[in-house]
Scaffold this active site. Sequence first.
Site, PDB file in Angstrom:
ATOM      1  N   MET B   1      -4.738  10.413  -1.487  1.00 17.75           N
ATOM      2  CA  MET B   1      -3.556   9.883  -0.811  1.00 17.75           C
ATOM      3  C   MET B   1      -2.632   9.231  -1.834  1.00 17.75           C
ATOM      4  O   MET B   1      -3.091   8.581  -2.768  1.00 17.75           O
ATOM      5  CB  MET B   1      -3.965   8.854   0.239  1.00 17.75           C
ATOM      6  CG  MET B   1      -4.752   9.465   1.369  1.00 17.75           C
ATOM      7  SD  MET B   1      -3.778  10.712   2.267  1.00 17.75           S
ATOM      8  CE  MET B   1      -4.064  10.173   3.945  1.00 17.75           C
ATOM      9  N   CYS B   2      -1.386   9.377  -1.652  1.00 21.62           N
ATOM     10  CA  CYS B   2      -0.422   8.968  -2.650  1.00 21.62           C
ATOM     11  C   CYS B   2       0.759   8.329  -1.937  1.00 21.62           C
ATOM     12  O   CYS B   2       0.690   7.984  -0.765  1.00 21.62           O
ATOM     13  CB  CYS B   2       0.039  10.195  -3.434  1.00 21.62           C
ATOM     14  SG  CYS B   2      -1.312  11.265  -4.005  1.00 21.62           S
TER      15      CYS B   2
END
Lengths: 289, 289, 289, 289
Positions: B1-2
Amino acid sequence: MCRFITYSGAPILLADLLYRPTNSLIMQSHHARERAEPLNGDGFGVGWYVPDIDPSPCVQRSVNPAWSNHNLQNLALKVRASSLFAHIRAASPGMAVSETNVHPFSYDRFMWMHNGVAAGFHQIKRRLRDHLKDEFYDMIQGTTDSEHAFALFLNNLRTPFGETSPDEMRRALCETIGRLNELTRGAGITEPSFYNFAVTDGRATIVSRYSSGENIEGASLHYSRGRQFECLPDGVCDMHTVGENQRAAAVIVSSERLTDDASDWERVPDNHTVTVLPDSVVSVEPIDL
Amino acid sequence: MCRFITYSGAPILLADLLYRPTNSLIMQSHHARERAEPLNGDGFGVGWYVPDIDPSPCVQRSVNPAWSNHNLQNLALKVRASSLFAHIRAASPGMAVSETNVHPFSYDRFMWMHNGVAAGFHQIKRRLRDHLKDEFYDMIQGTTDSEHAFALFLNNLRTPFGETSPDEMRRALCETIGRLNELTRGAGITEPSFYNFAVTDGRATIVSRYSSGENIEGASLHYSRGRQFECLPDGVCDMHTVGENQRAAAVIVSSERLTDDASDWERVPDNHTVTVLPDSVVSVEPIDL
Amino acid sequence: MCRFITYSGAPILLADLLYRPTNSLIMQSHHARERAEPLNGDGFGVGWYVPDIDPSPCVQRSVNPAWSNHNLQNLALKVRASSLFAHIRAASPGMAVSETNVHPFSYDRFMWMHNGVAAGFHQIKRRLRDHLKDEFYDMIQGTTDSEHAFALFLNNLRTPFGETSPDEMRRALCETIGRLNELTRGAGITEPSFYNFAVTDGRATIVSRYSSGENIEGASLHYSRGRQFECLPDGVCDMHTVGENQRAAAVIVSSERLTDDASDWERVPDNHTVTVLPDSVVSVEPIDL
Amino acid sequence: MCRFITYSGAPILLADLLYRPTNSLIMQSHHARERAEPLNGDGFGVGWYVPDIDPSPCVQRSVNPAWSNHNLQNLALKVRASSLFAHIRAASPGMAVSETNVHPFSYDRFMWMHNGVAAGFHQIKRRLRDHLKDEFYDMIQGTTDSEHAFALFLNNLRTPFGETSPDEMRRALCETIGRLNELTRGAGITEPSFYNFAVTDGRATIVSRYSSGENIEGASLHYSRGRQFECLPDGVCDMHTVGENQRAAAVIVSSERLTDDASDWERVPDNHTVTVLPDSVVSVEPIDL
């Protein structure tokens, strides 16, 4: 502010100190528990001794975060050490993230780490350097208060390298704190400084917990001493207590407790040093300046 | 996740998007607000267009954390762009931190970013690649689900590069999600996948918010549209509303709101796309697979 | 010893200076022609000005070799500059390869590069620093002779930043060389020093070619002046000569000739400076100390 | 094209192989003697075994040049190994300089290096991958022909990891070359390929010297076998010959001779393999495809 760990004792796999404990140093690189800011992502360093080769340490440093470094992961699974320093950095504002600023710093047989900050360092840097012998003036590669404190420590030593007793190392470390206090006071700096320093010559290790502010606590510091520090295949790590007719052979000094078993850990009181001797004898003494 | 951000509109200094807002992308690199884990320290990338030179983007990427990168800091103070992608990475477990895995990915005139994860990617990777034309098969440099999804997107385009309409880009993006769903379903993977994708050709930008899990929310996504996004010398940044007889000339699509003024931001509903046209017209449409 | 290039004139794509010429700076990073050792692989830096934003330069530096750096390749294809410095480093023995030691150094509106070496630098470093005002003492981040010479140059300026004339810049540069000579002589150093320095404030550029040794040539230095420096699609780069009723609008000063057409290049005599004014007027003057 | 070295025998300090010989691998990183282009600056890697810990190697890799890497310098002075691979890379045109492309590649207990190039690799890559079992398909992290050849080698092994005999390793290596030849021929590629491969399981080491072109020599390859390889304090390194009643206990296989004493080195004939057994027995055999 940063986090660090020292180990002295029977040879131990680096991974058992750096990766496997619940609150390992690598865990602290992104989720430190005992400081307000949980992130220590501005580089890391480890250093250990291979005494049958020579008395200087093997230091590996990087500006990359510790948590994703493949080389460190691989080394930690293959290197055993009986004397280790490891550090993860959270750069103070205004201090550059560059390899030359990563701890541990080393010179000849000594390694040095710092968790804390010299308040108003830029105002005292020049006078601090004026105190230094050429050898230690020239040694400085980076711009941190930490490395400059190391230079001051080396400058304070009264015996040649290789003949330094643990007492002399402790004296020089305390003198370093005293000299830093003089310098900041002389510059009219009133904010508190924090000097958790760790130094070793590969045999004895001295670690300070110190805050120059009245009624202001120093950065957290703990130690654990026992027969052996072990990580079992199920992932649980533990400092085995010293039974009757047994000897201590493992001492960890660490910014944070590595394991959840609080009974394994002693909190170092403020403004005290911990001295770890080669035979795993530990003494905690007040810093009298 | 970014976390990621896209900008389209009147030329803006990169620092005004990346550094100056209260909850800037750089702030999100260590203190993200809208995901459980606040750290996105596994590299960053920015890309922008210089249309008077050529239609391909100028991409700058690094595995180092965004928060301490001097080159990014310097560039951000000197480059103005009217079309920008920026991304900070939190590597999924098992995905290597290497430069080839850093977003945005680019090919010809397209840039692509992803915030999310294709569940069980290793089980579908080989079949996914089998779908690809040689050109896009060979384009892949790294090992991420994100880059493979980009290859799938390019593979899905039915018009030559340079002649792709915003509708065709949106269609190919939705087809990419559909194809990924087929692949994971076909492999018996039941965990949800998250596909917040952003793609641009330097003119139009399409961003999806998508979760394949029933009743499982997608990763956060917001947009802001106005006359101008401005950071004042006092440090306050603001999207100026479009007054009468004025035209919108700034659209930000972002994983998190950059500013505290919630009235400036619209939440993108789950399983919808946001399309930003060159004239700053924005449309939000459901993803029908 | 290193290699460098400066450009002043009409805006030019960085790639046309750094990559496309036969003997481009990138080519010199692995196959320099005019020094005994063809390798300059210890990092690189580029800096340019964006005067409509602010008077300080945009500097990008890396310890990685220039020849394989993707970010530099991408930037060079998308950035046009009318005032550029670029440098590739071959670290002198004992000088660390670290980001803080990479040229160009910058401070406020000034950039500085060095090709050469101050002989016995470690013996004069401390006295050199003693001369510096606190501002420039504190500015120093690394350990090179080059950065220390830059501090000395700034220390020598008699006018406030932003009001410095080309003459004053030249005077301060020559004074820097004079002061370095005093310091090395004072320390009893007899080996020759080499001071090819380049400095700019974004408007005027001064470059020296200097060797302190009698009958010992300085490092190579050339300049080329013309109407325009252009790289054609067939890969041939050329400095167009100034015809009648035309004005010069491009000046390159470079450690090596970038092109094979020797008639385009003037060799700078030993112990001279080249001054390039904003209107592309060039003057070559002896260094009188 | 690159350079590499393998060592098997009595434990030796890494520095004695990597740094101290006249033509050490580090020297070859900037001044290789036996290839047209002397520069191998696109990264390096070393790997060695610590058999009392586990059978997988300890690999350290970097995209930075070997000649300036402080971590490698420090490690080399403190690590002794009885089985070592080391490699310096000169990236082939079009092959990215990224950490995932740096040799040695490792998987389970195997390490693999390559000096050479598979001609027209992009035309055979997809068909090569189609041959691979999922395990080795998924193992591939980068984009080099070298790593793909490693996957093919592992795919060719007929015995489980840990039970592979030296003969089986040699057979699988030769089969790898044969398969690559089939693939390039099948794609109509006529330029010669160069396959100097080295593989080890920590016990036996097999190295090939191979060119697929008729009358076109393979890349240089040498070996040296003796009682001990030693570097004396005066800086001279030497392979001590095996006297009567003595046993060989050191074998080096290397792209270039490390020392000037040619009598210490045997040239490996073209299209042959060198097999080094754990007891330092060496056999040179033709590659029959």
